[in-house]
Design an enzyme around this catalytic site. Structure first.
Site, PDB file in Angstrom:
ATOM      1  N   LYS A  54      98.741  28.475  67.901  1.00  0.00           N
ATOM      2  CA  LYS A  54      98.434  29.422  68.985  1.00  0.00           C
ATOM      3  C   LYS A  54      99.724  29.996  69.573  1.00  0.00           C
ATOM      4  CE  LYS A  54      94.043  27.131  69.921  1.00  0.00           C
ATOM      5  NZ  LYS A  54      93.297  26.139  70.702  1.00  0.00           N
ATOM      6  N   GLN A  61      93.284  22.427  75.877  1.00  0.00           N
ATOM      7  CA  GLN A  61      92.931  22.033  74.511  1.00  0.00           C
ATOM      8  C   GLN A  61      91.969  20.845  74.531  1.00  0.00           C
ATOM      9  OE1 GLN A  61      93.893  23.776  71.851  1.00  0.00           O
ATOM     10  NE2 GLN A  61      92.943  22.430  70.345  1.00  0.00           N
ATOM     11  N   ASP A 100      88.777  30.876  76.438  1.00  0.00           N
ATOM     12  CA  ASP A 100      87.915  30.202  75.452  1.00  0.00           C
ATOM     13  C   ASP A 100      86.464  30.677  75.577  1.00  0.00           C
ATOM     14  OD1 ASP A 100      89.235  28.307  73.770  1.00  0.00           O
ATOM     15  OD2 ASP A 100      89.560  26.980  75.482  1.00  0.00           O
TER      16      ASP A 100
HETATM   17  N1  GUN Z   1      89.780  22.288  70.210  1.00  0.00           N
HETATM   18  C1  GUN Z   1      89.328  22.717  69.003  1.00  0.00           C
HETATM   19  N2  GUN Z   1      89.001  24.022  69.043  1.00  0.00           N
HETATM   20  C2  GUN Z   1      89.257  24.452  70.302  1.00  0.00           C
HETATM   21  C3  GUN Z   1      89.126  25.709  70.959  1.00  0.00           C
HETATM   22  O1  GUN Z   1      88.699  26.717  70.387  1.00  0.00           O
HETATM   23  N3  GUN Z   1      89.503  25.739  72.260  1.00  0.00           N
HETATM   24  C4  GUN Z   1      89.961  24.635  72.908  1.00  0.00           C
HETATM   25  N4  GUN Z   1      90.286  24.766  74.197  1.00  0.00           N
HETATM   26  N5  GUN Z   1      90.083  23.458  72.338  1.00  0.00           N
HETATM   27  C5  GUN Z   1      89.736  23.362  71.033  1.00  0.00           C
END
Ligand code: GUN
Length: 297
Positions: free
Chosen positions: A53, A97, A120
């Site tokens: 990211k 996360q 998200d």
């Molecule tokens: N953990 C795995 N996929 C994601 C996601 O798309 N967003 C977040 N915040 N955590 C994750």
């Protein structure tokens, strides 16, 4: 004829080009989209996802910063951090996360994020807006699936989409996107799950089949109508002694067999996976435009 391979990497690159231009126009107006990412602990998969990211943020010109709290950090400490980020104008998006350590309630954390900064699209307000057809942001992976379909010439308009999997992350929001009375959506959607009897009776009726159940290679060739479009959301690690890491990634479909049956199919890796991070950037740009009242278009 073997199926057309729908490359999420290529579509992702195309969208990143569009976002880079949009970010540049925002920067010309004195604003840089900012993304704050928070992790609690050092879960190796989370560390790796967050690096991706950060890398993608840099590629499109988004300012990103990662904040790491120790594994033992309390829920109160995490909520305090979120509160500070909610007030910080340099961040238009906030992502915590997941998964979080067991002593922290993910719902409380998600609900603490300012819905305007919820890139998200996990906050109940944003999920509700999506469901009633007035979305602010779209959740990243389902949005990525939709963009793959639209940009590959497989619009879901008037098609029967069968989604296998009902998670809050994938199955449910994808259903909410595709059933809307809206150009590019307008699909008839069936959602199947672990309690669906005779799953193949449903999957065989799909024009577009989305596998999002988190079970390695669960969709086999006999479950797919010839000429169907197959989107594989699965990311499963299976042991593979021939690999240095000791594992490899497979999807929720038996790709090698389906490639002989389907009209088009996404590979794993290189299909839906790369789209998720790109759509996170999309949301960060939209959040920035919304909060500043500026437009990068
Ligand atoms: N953990 C795995 N996929 C994601 C996601 O798309 N967003 C977040 N915040 N955590 C994750």
């Amino acid at each position: 004829m073997p199926a057309k391979i729908l490359s999420g990497r290529e579509i992702s690159a195309e969208i990143k080009d569009e976002l880079r231009a949009r970010v540049a126009r925002l920067k010309d107006q004195g604003v840089t989209p900012g993304l704050a990412m928070v992790r609690v602990g050092e879960d190796p998969a989370s560390v790796s996802y967050m690096r991706q990211k950060e890398k993608t943020s840099a590629e499109v010109g988004v300012f990103s910063q990662t904040f790491v709290l120790p594994e033992q950090a309390s829920q109160g400490e995490l909520l305090q951090k979120i509160d500070a980020l909610n007030r910080d104008d340099s961040f238009h998006g906030i992502l915590v996360q997941l998964p979080l350590p067991r002593h922290i309630d993910p719902r409380a954390v998600i609900e603490a994020i300012d819905p305007l900064k919820d890139v998200d699209c996990f906050h109940p307000i944003n999920v509700g807006k999506l469901l009633i057809g007035e979305p602010y942001l779209l959740p990243c992976t389902p949005h990525g699936v939709w963009q793959i379909l639209l940009r590959s010439g497989y619009s879901p308009e008037g098609k029967h989409v069968v989604i296998c999997g009902r998670s809050n992350l994938n199955g449910k929001p994808l259903f909410a996107i595709l059933i809307q009375k809206k150009s590019g959506a307008n699909a008839t959607v069936t959602v199947c799950h672990t309690r669906t009897p005779n799953l193949a009776d449903f999957t065989r009726r799909a024009d577009i089949l989305v596998a999002a159940m988190g079970v390695p290679r669960a969709i086999t060739a006999d479950m797919v109508r010839e000429g169907a479009v197959v989107i594989d959301v699965g990311v499963n690690r299976v042991e593979d002694p021939s690999k240095k890491s000791g594992f490899r990634l497979v999807g929720d479909t038996d790709f090698d067999a389906l490639v002989e049956v389907a009209e088009a199919i996404t590979p794993v890796p290189g299909g839906v996976g790369p789209m998720t991070v790109t759509m996170l950037m999309w949301n960060t740009v939209v959040a920035c435009e919304t909060q500043t009242g500026l437009s990068g278009n």
